[in-house]
Scaffold this active site. Structure first.
Site, short mmCIF file in Angstrom:
data_model
loop_
_atom_site.label_atom_id
_atom_site.label_comp_id
_atom_site.label_asym_id
_atom_site.label_seq_id
_atom_site.Cartn_x
_atom_site.Cartn_y
_atom_site.Cartn_z
N GLU A 47 26.19 44.14 77.60
CA GLU A 47 27.74 44.15 77.03
C GLU A 47 28.08 42.84 76.54
O GLU A 47 26.89 42.26 76.34
CB GLU A 47 28.36 43.90 78.52
CG GLU A 47 29.55 42.78 77.98
CD GLU A 47 30.84 42.31 79.23
OE1 GLU A 47 31.14 42.06 78.48
OE2 GLU A 47 30.64 42.65 80.42
N LYS A 135 36.21 44.63 88.28
CA LYS A 135 35.62 43.41 88.28
C LYS A 135 36.31 42.31 88.34
O LYS A 135 37.12 42.23 87.77
CB LYS A 135 35.49 43.55 86.39
CG LYS A 135 35.45 41.91 85.70
CD LYS A 135 34.86 42.11 84.27
CE LYS A 135 35.09 40.94 83.84
NZ LYS A 135 34.64 40.48 82.24
#
Length: 215
Positions: A47, A135
């Site tokens: 990411e 998340k």
């Protein structure tokens, strides 16, 4: 041989090594070297937060170099950014918050989407909007007990991945509570850190997850 879809890559990573390397501050010039340092030991989830320098260039570079990995962006805050990441070849959309429009655009484009949540209301809203997983952010505001409580009411199999303050030493208690994986930021990479040091720390996280020593 067919190319795996983003979801297939994500599911394989959740099974094998569900650790997201959060490369905040990465520059395009170092993307391949740092990527090598993380992917070679075993990471498959990469990411690049969009508040990094020229993040789309880094994503495009790593997507080309690491076709086996799921490469994408973090700190994705609106639907246009989702489209920009997709155009750069990104397949992963991670946000610090729950924004239904971001999730809808990611779903429309066939991307894996991990929105940030903290409460049951946000968690169920994100899943209803089509989120691939959740998340838990910032994990410093939560605890393993929060993960356990969320998983007691969320649909079975929902991946909950704490992000924030995760180290090789504290992963065990979160996993015992049911965490499906983790996002790992400055403990793995921060601007100016040499690729060799990133590789060493990547191996420490992998060892902590697998319970084996990385050579």
């Amino acid at each position: 041989m067919t190319t795996p879809t983003p979801l297939e890559k994500f599911n394989a990573a959740v099974r094998d090594l569900p650790l997201v390397a959060i490369l905040r501050g990465l520059t395009p010039a170092e993307a391949e070297d740092v990527g090598d340092a993380i992917v070679e030991p075993g990471f498959r989830l990469l990411e690049v937060p969009l508040n990094s320098p020229q993040p789309l260039d880094s994503i495009a570079s790593m997507r080309k170099r690491f076709p086996q990995a799921l490469v994408g962006a973090g700190t994705v805050l609106d639907a246009q950014q989702v489209r920009d990441v997709h155009a750069a070849g990104g397949e992963l959309i991670v946000s610090p918050n729950f924004n239904a429009a971001v999730i809808a655009e990611a779903v429309k484009l066939g991307l894996v989407c991990l929105p940030g949540v903290m409460t049951p209301t946000e968690a169920f809203g994100a899943l209803a909007a089509g989120a691939t997983g959740l998340k838990l952010f910032p994990a410093e505001l939560a605890s393993p007990a929060v993960v356990k409580a969320l998983l007691a009411v969320l649909p079975a199999g929902t991946p909950v991945m704490p992000v924030g303050g995760i180290t090789p030493l504290n992963m065990g208690e979160w996993r015992a509570a049911g965490a499906a994986g983790f996002g790992i930021g400055s403990a793995l990479y921060k601007p100016g850190k040499q690729a060799s040091a990133v590789r060493d720390d990547a191996k420490k996280f992998i060892s902590a997850w697998t319970g084996t020593t990385q050579s």
